[in-house]
Design a protein around this motif. Structure first.
Motif, PDB file in Angstrom:
ATOM      1  N   GLN A  29       0.803  -1.234   0.000  1.00 57.59           N
ATOM      2  CA  GLN A  29       0.000   0.000   0.000  1.00 57.59           C
ATOM      3  C   GLN A  29       0.831   1.277   0.000  1.00 57.59           C
ATOM      4  OE1 GLN A  29      -2.271  -1.131   3.428  1.00 57.59           O
ATOM      5  NE2 GLN A  29      -1.002   0.053   4.833  1.00 57.59           N
ATOM      6  N   GLY A  30       2.174   1.115  -0.114  1.00 54.50           N
ATOM      7  CA  GLY A  30       3.031   2.299  -0.143  1.00 54.50           C
ATOM      8  C   GLY A  30       3.503   2.669   1.254  1.00 54.50           C
ATOM      9  N   TYR A  31       4.687   3.213   1.316  1.00 52.62           N
ATOM     10  CA  TYR A  31       5.317   3.575   2.592  1.00 52.62           C
ATOM     11  C   TYR A  31       4.502   4.642   3.319  1.00 52.62           C
ATOM     12  CZ  TYR A  31       8.906   5.517   5.710  1.00 52.62           C
ATOM     13  OH  TYR A  31       9.609   5.980   6.804  1.00 52.62           O
ATOM     14  N   GLU A  32       4.122   5.699   2.566  1.00 52.69           N
ATOM     15  CA  GLU A  32       3.416   6.832   3.187  1.00 52.69           C
ATOM     16  C   GLU A  32       2.097   6.398   3.831  1.00 52.69           C
ATOM     17  OE1 GLU A  32       4.959   9.470   3.525  1.00 52.69           O
ATOM     18  OE2 GLU A  32       6.542   9.219   2.022  1.00 52.69           O
ATOM     19  N   LYS A  33       1.384   5.481   3.175  1.00 55.96           N
ATOM     20  CA  LYS A  33       0.041   5.109   3.635  1.00 55.96           C
ATOM     21  C   LYS A  33       0.053   4.078   4.770  1.00 55.96           C
ATOM     22  CE  LYS A  33      -2.582   6.116  -0.568  1.00 55.96           C
ATOM     23  NZ  LYS A  33      -1.682   6.115  -1.723  1.00 55.96           N
ATOM     24  N   TYR A  84       9.018  -0.956  21.200  1.00 50.60           N
ATOM     25  CA  TYR A  84      10.186  -1.450  21.929  1.00 50.60           C
ATOM     26  C   TYR A  84      11.359  -1.675  20.962  1.00 50.60           C
ATOM     27  CZ  TYR A  84      13.136  -4.713  24.509  1.00 50.60           C
ATOM     28  OH  TYR A  84      14.210  -5.338  25.113  1.00 50.60           O
ATOM     29  N   HIS A  85      11.031  -2.108  19.751  1.00 54.09           N
ATOM     30  CA  HIS A  85      12.074  -2.395  18.748  1.00 54.09           C
ATOM     31  C   HIS A  85      12.362  -1.204  17.845  1.00 54.09           C
ATOM     32  CE1 HIS A  85      12.279  -6.727  19.568  1.00 54.09           C
ATOM     33  NE2 HIS A  85      10.989  -6.631  19.807  1.00 54.09           N
ATOM     34  N   PHE A  86      11.321  -0.523  17.420  1.00 53.72           N
ATOM     35  CA  PHE A  86      11.469   0.583  16.471  1.00 53.72           C
ATOM     36  C   PHE A  86      10.559   1.735  16.860  1.00 53.72           C
ATOM     37  CE2 PHE A  86      12.194  -3.337  13.961  1.00 53.72           C
ATOM     38  CZ  PHE A  86      13.487  -3.091  13.520  1.00 53.72           C
ATOM     39  N   LYS A  87      11.101   2.952  16.816  1.00 56.27           N
ATOM     40  CA  LYS A  87      10.301   4.131  17.191  1.00 56.27           C
ATOM     41  C   LYS A  87       9.551   4.717  15.995  1.00 56.27           C
ATOM     42  CE  LYS A  87      12.008   4.203  21.445  1.00 56.27           C
ATOM     43  NZ  LYS A  87      12.138   2.768  21.583  1.00 56.27           N
ATOM     44  N   THR A  88      10.093   4.527  14.786  1.00 50.24           N
ATOM     45  CA  THR A  88       9.458   5.131  13.599  1.00 50.24           C
ATOM     46  C   THR A  88       9.485   4.148  12.432  1.00 50.24           C
ATOM     47  OG1 THR A  88      11.563   5.995  12.774  1.00 50.24           O
ATOM     48  CG2 THR A  88      10.303   7.453  14.221  1.00 50.24           C
ATOM     49  N   LYS A  89       8.681   4.465  11.409  1.00 45.78           N
ATOM     50  CA  LYS A  89       8.692   3.655  10.172  1.00 45.78           C
ATOM     51  C   LYS A  89      10.060   3.733   9.512  1.00 45.78           C
ATOM     52  CE  LYS A  89       5.379   5.678   7.904  1.00 45.78           C
ATOM     53  NZ  LYS A  89       4.433   6.002   6.832  1.00 45.78           N
ATOM     54  N   GLU A  90      10.642   4.937   9.549  1.00 44.23           N
ATOM     55  CA  GLU A  90      11.948   5.095   8.895  1.00 44.23           C
ATOM     56  C   GLU A  90      12.990   4.197   9.553  1.00 44.23           C
ATOM     57  OE1 GLU A  90      15.238   8.280   7.282  1.00 44.23           O
ATOM     58  OE2 GLU A  90      13.518   9.063   8.366  1.00 44.23           O
ATOM     59  N   THR A 139      10.084   8.243  -2.192  1.00 45.33           N
ATOM     60  CA  THR A 139      10.222   7.987  -0.749  1.00 45.33           C
ATOM     61  C   THR A 139      11.676   7.687  -0.410  1.00 45.33           C
ATOM     62  OG1 THR A 139       8.004   7.045  -0.676  1.00 45.33           O
ATOM     63  CG2 THR A 139       9.466   6.454   1.128  1.00 45.33           C
ATOM     64  N   VAL A 140      12.271   6.826  -1.219  1.00 48.30           N
ATOM     65  CA  VAL A 140      13.656   6.396  -0.970  1.00 48.30           C
ATOM     66  C   VAL A 140      14.600   7.596  -1.032  1.00 48.30           C
ATOM     67  CG1 VAL A 140      15.566   5.059  -1.975  1.00 48.30           C
ATOM     68  CG2 VAL A 140      13.314   4.014  -1.681  1.00 48.30           C
ATOM     69  N   ARG A 141      14.331   8.499  -1.983  1.00 46.05           N
ATOM     70  CA  ARG A 141      15.173   9.693  -2.133  1.00 46.05           C
ATOM     71  C   ARG A 141      15.107  10.565  -0.882  1.00 46.05           C
ATOM     72  NH1 ARG A 141      14.133  10.224  -7.418  1.00 46.05           N
ATOM     73  NH2 ARG A 141      12.215  11.392  -7.019  1.00 46.05           N
ATOM     74  N   ASP A 142      13.897  10.676  -0.304  1.00 51.29           N
ATOM     75  CA  ASP A 142      13.718  11.535   0.870  1.00 51.29           C
ATOM     76  C   ASP A 142      14.279  10.913   2.145  1.00 51.29           C
ATOM     77  OD1 ASP A 142      12.472  13.326  -0.727  1.00 51.29           O
ATOM     78  OD2 ASP A 142      10.427  12.708  -0.208  1.00 51.29           O
ATOM     79  N   LEU A 143      14.421   9.603   2.157  1.00 53.60           N
ATOM     80  CA  LEU A 143      14.898   8.931   3.369  1.00 53.60           C
ATOM     81  C   LEU A 143      16.396   8.672   3.264  1.00 53.60           C
ATOM     82  CD1 LEU A 143      12.062   6.286   3.788  1.00 53.60           C
ATOM     83  CD2 LEU A 143      12.275   8.447   4.970  1.00 53.60           C
TER      84      LEU A 143
END
Length: 203
Positions: A32-36, A55-61, A119-123
């Motif tokens: 469904q895409g990273y943003e969504k 506990y493992h990850f704080k953000t999607k990034e 998305t990849v470019r921005d991250l």
């Protein structure tokens, strides 16, 4: 003694959870895409609480960067190995073969990157990937190579990339397709190497 073994077991279990989070997140990002995709949805599909995920990850990034770092580790090892080798044709052919294997091993990630280029470019992973690509290019390319042979070296890498995405739509055995793509990439590297050797002997 028992405490140490227990600790290892717990660590391993934690490692498995981390990997499950990565796998499910990548599935959802691809669907469904990273943003969504939200952290809540990742937690729901895993059937864990958002706090357990947190506990493992704080953000999607953080999840995406960890997937990239784990799956592209063979690529890093390959670059490190290549930098220490003599600049021979055999080394370059091994690098191309190793890169082909690394791409195959990380296919879902590289597909995601291909389909979500903005998305990849921005991250951060866009920059990380570019750095690794330049690392490979520098090992494959001879300083004295003329422009055509430099293009051949870069084309060999892009041939391996294109093989992953374009060939998916062709009929046939994926392993045979990968072998065909590898053969073309190896031919390009071989031509470039011989061209640079010729340039060297002329100078």
């Amino acid at each position: 003694m028992g405490g140490t073994m227990n600790g290892t077991k717990q660590q391993r279990r934690r490692g498995d959870t981390r990997q499950r989070i990565q796998d499910v997140a990548l599935e959802l990002f691809a669907e469904q895409g990273y943003e969504k995709t939200s952290l809540r949805e990742i937690a729901e599909r895993l059937d864990v609480t958002k706090a357990a995920l947190y506990y493992h990850f704080k953000t999607k990034e953080e999840i995406l960067v960890s997937i990239f770092e784990d799956l592209s580790r063979p690529l890093e090892d390959l670059i490190e190995w290549g930098r220490e080798q003599p600049h021979t044709l055999e080394t370059k052919q091994k690098i191309v073969r190793g890169y082909s294997e690394a791409l195959a091993g990380a296919a879902p990630l590289f597909r995601f990157m291909q389909e979500n280029q903005a998305t990849v470019r921005d991250l951060r992973i866009g920059e990380l990937f570019k750095t690794r690509m330049f690392g490979l290019r520098d090992i494959l390319m001879d300083p004295e190579a003329d422009l055509v042979d430099q293009v051949r070296c870069i084309s060999a890498l892009f041939t391996l990339h294109a093989g992953m995405f374009v060939l998916r739509d062709l009929e046939g055995d994926p392993e045979e397709q990968r072998a065909a793509v590898l053969e073309v990439a190896t031919d390009l590297i071989t031509q470039a190497h011989r061209g640079a050797e010729g340039a060297q002997s002329r100078s």
